[in-house]
Write an enzyme that holds these catalytic residues in place. Structure first.
Site, PDB file in Angstrom:
ATOM      1  N   ASP A 152       0.817  -1.230   0.000  1.00  0.00           N
ATOM      2  CA  ASP A 152       0.000   0.000   0.000  1.00  0.00           C
ATOM      3  C   ASP A 152       0.846   1.273   0.000  1.00  0.00           C
ATOM      4  O   ASP A 152       0.531   2.241  -0.689  1.00  0.00           O
ATOM      5  CB  ASP A 152      -0.868   0.071   1.268  1.00  0.00           C
ATOM      6  CG  ASP A 152      -1.993  -0.937   1.281  1.00  0.00           C
ATOM      7  OD1 ASP A 152      -2.213  -1.607   0.259  1.00  0.00           O
ATOM      8  OD2 ASP A 152      -2.655  -1.045   2.331  1.00  0.00           O
ATOM      9  N   ARG A 180       2.499  12.441  -5.367  1.00  0.00           N
ATOM     10  CA  ARG A 180       2.810  13.255  -6.542  1.00  0.00           C
ATOM     11  C   ARG A 180       1.756  13.111  -7.637  1.00  0.00           C
ATOM     12  O   ARG A 180       1.806  13.816  -8.636  1.00  0.00           O
ATOM     13  CB  ARG A 180       4.169  12.826  -7.118  1.00  0.00           C
ATOM     14  CG  ARG A 180       5.335  13.472  -6.444  1.00  0.00           C
ATOM     15  CD  ARG A 180       5.386  14.950  -6.803  1.00  0.00           C
ATOM     16  NE  ARG A 180       6.347  15.667  -5.992  1.00  0.00           N
ATOM     17  CZ  ARG A 180       7.577  15.950  -6.387  1.00  0.00           C
ATOM     18  NH1 ARG A 180       7.997  15.564  -7.562  1.00  0.00           N
ATOM     19  NH2 ARG A 180       8.365  16.618  -5.599  1.00  0.00           N
ATOM     20  N   ARG A 232      -8.897   1.039  -0.384  1.00  0.00           N
ATOM     21  CA  ARG A 232      -9.750   1.798   0.547  1.00  0.00           C
ATOM     22  C   ARG A 232     -10.856   2.500  -0.211  1.00  0.00           C
ATOM     23  O   ARG A 232     -10.704   2.837  -1.391  1.00  0.00           O
ATOM     24  CB  ARG A 232      -8.904   2.818   1.318  1.00  0.00           C
ATOM     25  CG  ARG A 232      -7.865   2.194   2.223  1.00  0.00           C
ATOM     26  CD  ARG A 232      -7.228   3.252   3.097  1.00  0.00           C
ATOM     27  NE  ARG A 232      -8.162   3.764   4.075  1.00  0.00           N
ATOM     28  CZ  ARG A 232      -8.130   3.467   5.372  1.00  0.00           C
ATOM     29  NH1 ARG A 232      -7.192   2.699   5.860  1.00  0.00           N
ATOM     30  NH2 ARG A 232      -9.018   3.970   6.188  1.00  0.00           N
ATOM     31  N   ARG A 276      -7.090   6.273  -1.224  1.00  0.00           N
ATOM     32  CA  ARG A 276      -5.976   7.157  -0.872  1.00  0.00           C
ATOM     33  C   ARG A 276      -4.614   6.617  -1.310  1.00  0.00           C
ATOM     34  O   ARG A 276      -3.672   7.376  -1.456  1.00  0.00           O
ATOM     35  CB  ARG A 276      -5.962   7.467   0.621  1.00  0.00           C
ATOM     36  CG  ARG A 276      -5.619   6.288   1.482  1.00  0.00           C
ATOM     37  CD  ARG A 276      -5.447   6.691   2.923  1.00  0.00           C
ATOM     38  NE  ARG A 276      -6.712   7.044   3.548  1.00  0.00           N
ATOM     39  CZ  ARG A 276      -6.892   7.020   4.870  1.00  0.00           C
ATOM     40  NH1 ARG A 276      -5.896   6.704   5.659  1.00  0.00           N
ATOM     41  NH2 ARG A 276      -8.050   7.333   5.393  1.00  0.00           N
ATOM     42  N   HIS A 277      -4.513   5.298  -1.469  1.00  0.00           N
ATOM     43  CA  HIS A 277      -3.222   4.795  -1.979  1.00  0.00           C
ATOM     44  C   HIS A 277      -3.454   3.832  -3.160  1.00  0.00           C
ATOM     45  O   HIS A 277      -3.292   4.205  -4.302  1.00  0.00           O
ATOM     46  CB  HIS A 277      -2.325   4.205  -0.878  1.00  0.00           C
ATOM     47  CG  HIS A 277      -2.991   3.418   0.215  1.00  0.00           C
ATOM     48  ND1 HIS A 277      -3.831   2.374  -0.031  1.00  0.00           N
ATOM     49  CD2 HIS A 277      -2.909   3.534   1.563  1.00  0.00           C
ATOM     50  CE1 HIS A 277      -4.230   1.874   1.125  1.00  0.00           C
ATOM     51  NE2 HIS A 277      -3.707   2.560   2.114  1.00  0.00           N
ATOM     52  N   THR A 304      -4.574   4.744   9.501  1.00  0.00           N
ATOM     53  CA  THR A 304      -4.489   3.350   9.088  1.00  0.00           C
ATOM     54  C   THR A 304      -5.609   2.599   9.811  1.00  0.00           C
ATOM     55  O   THR A 304      -6.260   3.192  10.676  1.00  0.00           O
ATOM     56  CB  THR A 304      -3.093   2.761   9.419  1.00  0.00           C
ATOM     57  OG1 THR A 304      -3.062   1.391   9.011  1.00  0.00           O
ATOM     58  CG2 THR A 304      -2.773   2.846  10.907  1.00  0.00           C
ATOM     59  N   THR A 305      -5.824   1.323   9.460  1.00  0.00           N
ATOM     60  CA  THR A 305      -6.915   0.571  10.081  1.00  0.00           C
ATOM     61  C   THR A 305      -6.736   0.592  11.602  1.00  0.00           C
ATOM     62  O   THR A 305      -5.695   0.178  12.109  1.00  0.00           O
ATOM     63  CB  THR A 305      -6.892  -0.891   9.587  1.00  0.00           C
ATOM     64  OG1 THR A 305      -6.685  -0.867   8.180  1.00  0.00           O
ATOM     65  CG2 THR A 305      -8.185  -1.591   9.906  1.00  0.00           C
ATOM     66  N   GLU A 330      -7.530 -12.796  10.975  1.00  0.00           N
ATOM     67  CA  GLU A 330      -6.217 -12.155  11.053  1.00  0.00           C
ATOM     68  C   GLU A 330      -6.190 -11.392  12.372  1.00  0.00           C
ATOM     69  O   GLU A 330      -6.998 -10.480  12.593  1.00  0.00           O
ATOM     70  CB  GLU A 330      -5.982 -11.201   9.874  1.00  0.00           C
ATOM     71  CG  GLU A 330      -4.619 -10.508  10.013  1.00  0.00           C
ATOM     72  CD  GLU A 330      -4.189  -9.735   8.772  1.00  0.00           C
ATOM     73  OE1 GLU A 330      -4.556 -10.136   7.642  1.00  0.00           O
ATOM     74  OE2 GLU A 330      -3.482  -8.732   8.944  1.00  0.00           O
ATOM     75  N   HIS A 375      -0.371  -5.952  11.403  1.00  0.00           N
ATOM     76  CA  HIS A 375      -0.552  -4.544  11.770  1.00  0.00           C
ATOM     77  C   HIS A 375       0.490  -4.086  12.782  1.00  0.00           C
ATOM     78  O   HIS A 375       0.518  -4.583  13.901  1.00  0.00           O
ATOM     79  CB  HIS A 375      -1.951  -4.230  12.308  1.00  0.00           C
ATOM     80  CG  HIS A 375      -2.313  -2.796  12.028  1.00  0.00           C
ATOM     81  ND1 HIS A 375      -1.859  -1.773  12.802  1.00  0.00           N
ATOM     82  CD2 HIS A 375      -3.023  -2.237  11.020  1.00  0.00           C
ATOM     83  CE1 HIS A 375      -2.297  -0.627  12.297  1.00  0.00           C
ATOM     84  NE2 HIS A 375      -3.003  -0.883  11.213  1.00  0.00           N
ATOM     85  N   GLY A 376       1.322  -3.174  12.326  1.00  0.00           N
ATOM     86  CA  GLY A 376       2.318  -2.553  13.207  1.00  0.00           C
ATOM     87  C   GLY A 376       3.559  -3.399  13.441  1.00  0.00           C
ATOM     88  O   GLY A 376       4.451  -2.989  14.184  1.00  0.00           O
ATOM     89  N   HIS A 378       4.059  -1.454   6.389  1.00  0.00           N
ATOM     90  CA  HIS A 378       4.739  -0.192   6.616  1.00  0.00           C
ATOM     91  C   HIS A 378       6.219  -0.349   6.947  1.00  0.00           C
ATOM     92  O   HIS A 378       7.068   0.344   6.386  1.00  0.00           O
ATOM     93  CB  HIS A 378       4.029   0.607   7.726  1.00  0.00           C
ATOM     94  CG  HIS A 378       4.604   1.962   7.908  1.00  0.00           C
ATOM     95  ND1 HIS A 378       5.621   2.226   8.812  1.00  0.00           N
ATOM     96  CD2 HIS A 378       4.361   3.133   7.272  1.00  0.00           C
ATOM     97  CE1 HIS A 378       5.955   3.490   8.726  1.00  0.00           C
ATOM     98  NE2 HIS A 378       5.209   4.073   7.803  1.00  0.00           N
TER      99      HIS A 378
HETATM  100  N1  PXP Z   1      -3.196  -6.429   8.111  1.00  0.00           N
HETATM  101  C1  PXP Z   1      -4.260  -5.588   7.998  1.00  0.00           C
HETATM  102  C2  PXP Z   1      -5.621  -6.183   8.082  1.00  0.00           C
HETATM  103  C3  PXP Z   1      -4.092  -4.211   7.783  1.00  0.00           C
HETATM  104  O1  PXP Z   1      -5.163  -3.413   7.673  1.00  0.00           O
HETATM  105  C4  PXP Z   1      -2.781  -3.715   7.647  1.00  0.00           C
HETATM  106  C5  PXP Z   1      -2.578  -2.256   7.343  1.00  0.00           C
HETATM  107  O2  PXP Z   1      -3.037  -1.982   6.067  1.00  0.00           O
HETATM  108  C6  PXP Z   1      -1.706  -4.599   7.749  1.00  0.00           C
HETATM  109  C7  PXP Z   1      -1.941  -5.952   8.011  1.00  0.00           C
HETATM  110  C8  PXP Z   1      -0.295  -4.169   7.605  1.00  0.00           C
HETATM  111  O3  PXP Z   1       0.031  -3.291   8.646  1.00  0.00           O
HETATM  112  P1  PXP Z   1       1.417  -2.531   8.631  1.00  0.00           P
HETATM  113  O4  PXP Z   1       1.420  -1.649   7.414  1.00  0.00           O
HETATM  114  O5  PXP Z   1       1.404  -1.769   9.915  1.00  0.00           O
HETATM  115  O6  PXP Z   1       2.491  -3.575   8.563  1.00  0.00           O
END
Ligand code: PXP
Length: 238
Positions: free
Chosen positions: A9, A18, A45, A49-50, A100-101, A151, A191-192, A214
């Site tokens: 993403d 840009r 999304r 946005r991306h 973010t989510t 997940e 996530h994170g 990320h």
């Molecule tokens: N899993 C889900 C369901 C998410 O929404 C995200 C963020 O888009 C990620 C994983 C990945 O998270 P991160 O970008 O923090 O690694």
């Protein structure tokens, strides 16, 4: 060994800053696959946005591993999934103003809609995962609505401010994994997660795939910086 799904993403986030064509998440996905990624994840999304619709269409044609489409539980997104046929869909909550989510899905609350949409997606051969907190009620509800996977949202663990809190969050995840597997649900996590905090979650075992975005894109920008500058300097030298 657990599998790695690379979320591209934020390659698209840089492109959209840009409004041009580079960097291309499709190219990033191909490089991630060459490096050994087991799958590619993108979140289309509602506000685009991306990742854009065109990215998903092209990725469907070019991804050689597995394409996982993260999306909100809306008629528009379900129609896109049924048309594009990703290998899997991960249903996530979506807030217009979030960076973010932010949390997991409230599966108990959305039970009837989820049941109907999951059935539609599964009929089309798409594997369905629900992005949830490691909460027993949400896990039981995910089983009831017919999800294949959950997940586990690792955000709270990743944001823990003390070792004690981190350990508590890790235990919560461990209990969640075991409860889900007992019900026959398969388990992913994400996530994170970054290069420092992923180890203890891997060590829990029982997680089939980590979806990480990320931290990988952030590291790619930094470890690639030196080469990028050297290449430009070479051009300036003529
Ligand atoms: N899993 C889900 C369901 C998410 O929404 C995200 C963020 O888009 C990620 C994983 C990945 O998270 P991160 O970008 O923090 O690694």
């Amino acid at each position: 060994m657990a599998k790695l799904g690379v979320n591209v993403d934020h390659i698209a986030t840089i492109r959209q800053a840009r409004g041009i064509t580079e960097p291309d998440p499709v190219t990033a996905a191909a490089i991630a696959e060459l490096a050994g990624a087991d799958g590619i994840t993108v979140h289309l999304r509602e506000d685009r946005r991306h990742i854009q619709d065109r990215d998903v269409e092209i990725l469907r044609k070019t991804v050689k591993t597995r394409l996982n489409l993260e999306m909100a539980l809306t008629d528009e997104m379900v129609a896109i999934a049924l048309k594009t046929l990703p290998d899997s869909v991960t249903l996530v909550p979506e807030g217009r103003h979030e960076l973010t989510t932010e949390g997991g899905l409230d599966v108990s609350l959305l039970q009837s809609t989820l049941k109907e949409k999951i059935a539609l997606l599964k009929q089309a051969g798409i594997v369905v995962s629900l992005f949830i907190e490691p909460d027993i009620d949400q896990i039981k509800a995910s089983h009831r609505v017919g999800a294949d996977f959950i997940e586990i949202h690792t955000g709270t663990y990743c944001e823990a401010q003390s070792e004690v809190d981190q350990l508590q969050q890790l235990q919560r995840i461990e209990i969640g994994i075991s409860a889900a597997r007992k019900l026959g649900l398969r388990v992913n996590a994400g996530h994170g997660l970054d290069y420092r905090n992923v180890g203890p979650v891997v060590a829990l075992g029982g997680i089939e795939e980590f979806n990480i975005g990320h931290s990988i894109v952030a590291r790619a920008a930094l470890v690639g910086m030196e080469r990028a500058v050297r290449e430009m300097l070479q051009l300036l030298k003529g």
